[in-house]
Every structure is written in C-alpha cells, then in structure tokens.
Design an enzyme around this catalytic site. Structure first.
Site, PDB file in Angstrom:
ATOM      1  N   ASN A  12      48.706   6.581  35.682  1.00 41.36           N
ATOM      2  CA  ASN A  12      49.812   6.801  36.618  1.00 41.36           C
ATOM      3  C   ASN A  12      49.919   8.300  36.861  1.00 41.36           C
ATOM      4  O   ASN A  12      50.358   9.037  35.988  1.00 41.36           O
ATOM      5  CB  ASN A  12      51.113   6.260  36.002  1.00 41.36           C
ATOM      6  CG  ASN A  12      52.330   6.667  36.809  1.00 41.36           C
ATOM      7  OD1 ASN A  12      52.221   6.966  38.000  1.00 41.36           O
ATOM      8  ND2 ASN A  12      53.487   6.673  36.166  1.00 41.36           N
ATOM      9  N   TRP A  13      49.534   8.701  38.072  1.00 40.68           N
ATOM     10  CA  TRP A  13      49.520  10.147  38.351  1.00 40.68           C
ATOM     11  C   TRP A  13      50.890  10.692  38.718  1.00 40.68           C
ATOM     12  O   TRP A  13      51.039  11.897  38.896  1.00 40.68           O
ATOM     13  CB  TRP A  13      48.521  10.439  39.477  1.00 40.68           C
ATOM     14  CG  TRP A  13      47.089  10.367  39.038  1.00 40.68           C
ATOM     15  CD1 TRP A  13      46.621  10.162  37.770  1.00 40.68           C
ATOM     16  CD2 TRP A  13      45.931  10.532  39.866  1.00 40.68           C
ATOM     17  NE1 TRP A  13      45.247  10.178  37.762  1.00 40.68           N
ATOM     18  CE2 TRP A  13      44.803  10.401  39.034  1.00 40.68           C
ATOM     19  CE3 TRP A  13      45.743  10.755  41.228  1.00 40.68           C
ATOM     20  CZ2 TRP A  13      43.491  10.509  39.525  1.00 40.68           C
ATOM     21  CZ3 TRP A  13      44.453  10.863  41.721  1.00 40.68           C
ATOM     22  CH2 TRP A  13      43.330  10.744  40.868  1.00 40.68           C
ATOM     23  N   LYS A  14      51.871   9.851  38.886  1.00 37.12           N
ATOM     24  CA  LYS A  14      53.218  10.303  39.280  1.00 37.12           C
ATOM     25  C   LYS A  14      53.098  11.208  40.512  1.00 37.12           C
ATOM     26  O   LYS A  14      52.318  10.907  41.403  1.00 37.12           O
ATOM     27  CB  LYS A  14      53.902  11.011  38.110  1.00 37.12           C
ATOM     28  CG  LYS A  14      53.754  10.260  36.794  1.00 37.12           C
ATOM     29  CD  LYS A  14      54.596  10.845  35.717  1.00 37.12           C
ATOM     30  CE  LYS A  14      54.209  10.251  34.380  1.00 37.12           C
ATOM     31  NZ  LYS A  14      55.296  10.258  33.422  1.00 37.12           N
ATOM     32  N   GLU A 101      60.830   6.257  35.225  1.00 34.38           N
ATOM     33  CA  GLU A 101      61.356   7.309  36.119  1.00 34.38           C
ATOM     34  C   GLU A 101      62.066   6.688  37.322  1.00 34.38           C
ATOM     35  O   GLU A 101      63.024   7.262  37.838  1.00 34.38           O
ATOM     36  CB  GLU A 101      60.218   8.253  36.527  1.00 34.38           C
ATOM     37  CG  GLU A 101      59.841   9.148  35.361  1.00 34.38           C
ATOM     38  CD  GLU A 101      58.367   9.478  35.236  1.00 34.38           C
ATOM     39  OE1 GLU A 101      57.643   9.396  36.246  1.00 34.38           O
ATOM     40  OE2 GLU A 101      57.933   9.802  34.112  1.00 34.38           O
ATOM     41  N   GLY A 177      55.928  11.327  28.421  1.00 38.14           N
ATOM     42  CA  GLY A 177      55.839  12.743  28.745  1.00 38.14           C
ATOM     43  C   GLY A 177      56.383  13.662  27.668  1.00 38.14           C
ATOM     44  O   GLY A 177      56.587  14.855  27.910  1.00 38.14           O
ATOM     45  N   SER A 217      52.881   8.913  26.110  1.00 35.44           N
ATOM     46  CA  SER A 217      52.120   9.972  25.438  1.00 35.44           C
ATOM     47  C   SER A 217      50.816   9.470  24.809  1.00 35.44           C
ATOM     48  O   SER A 217      50.438   9.899  23.715  1.00 35.44           O
ATOM     49  CB  SER A 217      52.988  10.686  24.391  1.00 35.44           C
ATOM     50  OG  SER A 217      54.065  11.348  25.043  1.00 35.44           O
ATOM     51  N   GLY A 238      50.166   8.513  31.656  1.00 36.77           N
ATOM     52  CA  GLY A 238      50.631   9.463  32.653  1.00 36.77           C
ATOM     53  C   GLY A 238      49.850  10.758  32.566  1.00 36.77           C
ATOM     54  O   GLY A 238      48.744  10.889  33.098  1.00 36.77           O
ATOM     55  N   GLY A 239      50.391  11.740  31.843  1.00 34.82           N
ATOM     56  CA  GLY A 239      49.823  13.097  31.789  1.00 34.82           C
ATOM     57  C   GLY A 239      48.332  13.133  31.499  1.00 34.82           C
ATOM     58  O   GLY A 239      47.573  13.846  32.187  1.00 34.82           O
TER      59      GLY A 239
HETATM   60  C1  PEP Z   1      53.800   7.086  32.327  1.00 36.62           C
HETATM   61  O1  PEP Z   1      54.009   7.842  33.271  1.00 36.62           O
HETATM   62  O2  PEP Z   1      53.846   5.862  32.511  1.00 36.62           O
HETATM   63  C2  PEP Z   1      53.529   7.663  31.009  1.00 36.62           C
HETATM   64  C3  PEP Z   1      53.381   6.854  30.000  1.00 36.62           C
HETATM   65  O3  PEP Z   1      53.451   9.032  30.930  1.00 36.62           O
HETATM   66  P1  PEP Z   1      52.836   9.893  29.696  1.00 36.62           P
HETATM   67  O4  PEP Z   1      51.513   9.273  29.326  1.00 36.62           O
HETATM   68  O5  PEP Z   1      52.693  11.274  30.247  1.00 36.62           O
HETATM   69  O6  PEP Z   1      53.799   9.809  28.560  1.00 36.62           O
END
Ligand code: PEP
Length: 255
Positions: A12-14, A101, A177, A217, A238-239
């Site tokens: 998920n690149w947000k 989010e 995150g 994370s 995500g990140g």
């Molecule tokens: C996400 O955006 O769904 C997520 C899990 O982010 P991250 O991996 O950065 O915690």
C-alpha cells in the site's frame, strides 16, 4: 481438507510515488522478482499513478493492481472520489476498504466501510477489508471486541457465495507506520479470532478459504516470522513497500 491459501504480498503506497517514481520503482522491482504462481503480489498505488503502474506491469500478470479507496455510489457529484466501475475499467482487481487512515484520519465509519464492500463485490472486484484496534483499545482489553465490531456490518451484507472473494487484513492501528509490530503470537491470536468470526457467519469451509493478512510495520527482517504464524496468510505493507529491494525481500520471505 481445504486447499492451502496462497500467500498474499500486498504493498500500500498511500500518498507516495507519483507516475515517474512508479515507473522507476517497477523497472527495479520486476528485475528482482521472478514470476511465480505460488503467491499473489499486489500493489495499491495512488490513483494518479495507476496508469503508470499498469504500463510497467505489461507482461507480468503475476503482479496485480488495486486502488486504495472507492466511493460506494456508481457516479455523480462526489469530487475527488473514484467509483468501482472506474477502478475496474482502469485495470484494478482489488480495492482496499476501511484502511485505518480512512477510518481514523478521514472519519470513515464501519457502516460506510460495509457499503463500500457491497459496491466492490457488486462491481466484481475483491475487497481487502482492513480492521484493527487502537492502542487504547488494546490496553483496555478490547482488541478482539473492536475487530469484531468492525467486521460485523460487513459480514452482515455479504452473501455466503461471496465469501470466497473476500480478503481481510488485520492491521493494529498502533503498529501502522510506527516501527512497532504486533508480536507473532498476538498476530496469530487475532487472526484466529477473525477466522472464528468468519466461521460463525459462514461456516468453517468458507472461513478457511479467506486470506487473512497482517499489516503494521512489516519489514524484510520480520516478515518471515510473521508469515510463519498459523493463520497469517500474507502481509499488507506500507512504508517498506516503497523500496523495490525491501519489498522484493518481503515477497521472498513468503512460503
Ligand atoms: C499500511 O499502510 O497498511 C501499513 C501497514 O503501513 P506500514 O507497513 O508502514 O506500517
């Protein structure tokens, strides 16, 4: 015995990676990831980068695309929104619904999430339903109750013959995150609770077919241990999905 669920590795690149960065990302990432049909790799780029992602993925049907959000209405005066039909027309196969989010930054309710899931299923795409508790809710001993409350409106609008189309992602809000990950044991225990809810609603066989992903994370150095837990069928990242090498390493940790 049910067929084993294929691991799902989802990025998920947000609000990151515009069209140029998207082209650069895939030029690098696809060189690192050999096509394989024993796992499912999915990206959720920003809507404005979707065409660049699709272009870059020509000839790589093993890597699929989804959108990060949709509106439940089919069309109309909803500035800034996307419909399911538009997402499908652009080449999306999946839709993230109820990401933390969307719930906590944009105030999306579980009832709105349910309407989106209904629209996604009606439109023939796969909803990836995100659920997860806040730290206060976990500390109050309410983690499983909160996740059950988030699941309930969605499970009530899904027909039994549609369950096979559903993907669930357990993403504790306090782990997204933050660099803090659920312990493998806590993740396994919540995944078990989610699957029990699915089984109560639709029966064991249907529940066993639903991939339940962990998100929060996930990094190259913790992905393998998380994915080795019973009931953890993959990860929503995500990140760490923004870096081609890092996400290729996470994909390599599956299985
Ligand atoms: C996400 O955006 O769904 C997520 C899990 O982010 P991250 O991996 O950065 O915690």
């Amino acid at each position: 015995m049910s067929a084993p669920r294929r691991p799902v590795l989802a990025g998920n690149w947000k609000m990151n990676h515009g069209p140029s960065d998207t082209a650069r990302f895939f030029a690098d990432f696809l060189n690192r990831l050999a096509p394989a049909d024993d796992r499912s790799v999915v990206f959720f780029p920003p809507a404005i980068s979707f065409a660049a992602a699709r272009e870059a993925l020509q000839g790589r049907p093993d890597v699929r695309l989804g959108v990060q959000n949709v509106h439940w209405e089919a069309s109309g005066a909803f500035t800034g929104e996307l419909s399911v039909a538009m997402a499908k027309d652009a080449g999306a196969e999946l839709v993230l619904v109820g990401h933390s989010e969307r719930r906590h930054v944009f105030g999306e309710t579980s009832d709105e999430t349910a309407k989106k899931v209904r629209a996604v299923l009606d439109g023939g795409l796969v909803p990836v339903l995100c659920v997860g508790e806040t730290l206060d809710e976990r500390n109050a001993g309410r983690a499983e109750a909160v996740v059950a409350e988030q699941l309930a409106p969605v499970l009530s609008i899904i027909r039994p013959d549609e369950v096979a189309e559903l993907v669930v992602a357990y993403e504790p809000v306090w782990a997204i995150g933050t660099g803090v990950t659920a312990t493998p044991g806590d993740a396994a225990s919540m995944h078990h609770a989610v699957r029990e809810r699915l089984a109560q609603a639709f029966g064991r066989e249907a529940a066993d077919a639903v991939p339940v992903l962990y998100g929060g994370s996930v990094k190259p150095d913790n992905a393998a241990e998380l994915m080795s837990q019973p009931g953890v069928d993959g990860v929503l990242v995500g990140g760490a999905s923004l870096d081609p090498g890092g996400f290729a390493a996470i994909c390599g940790a599956a299985g």
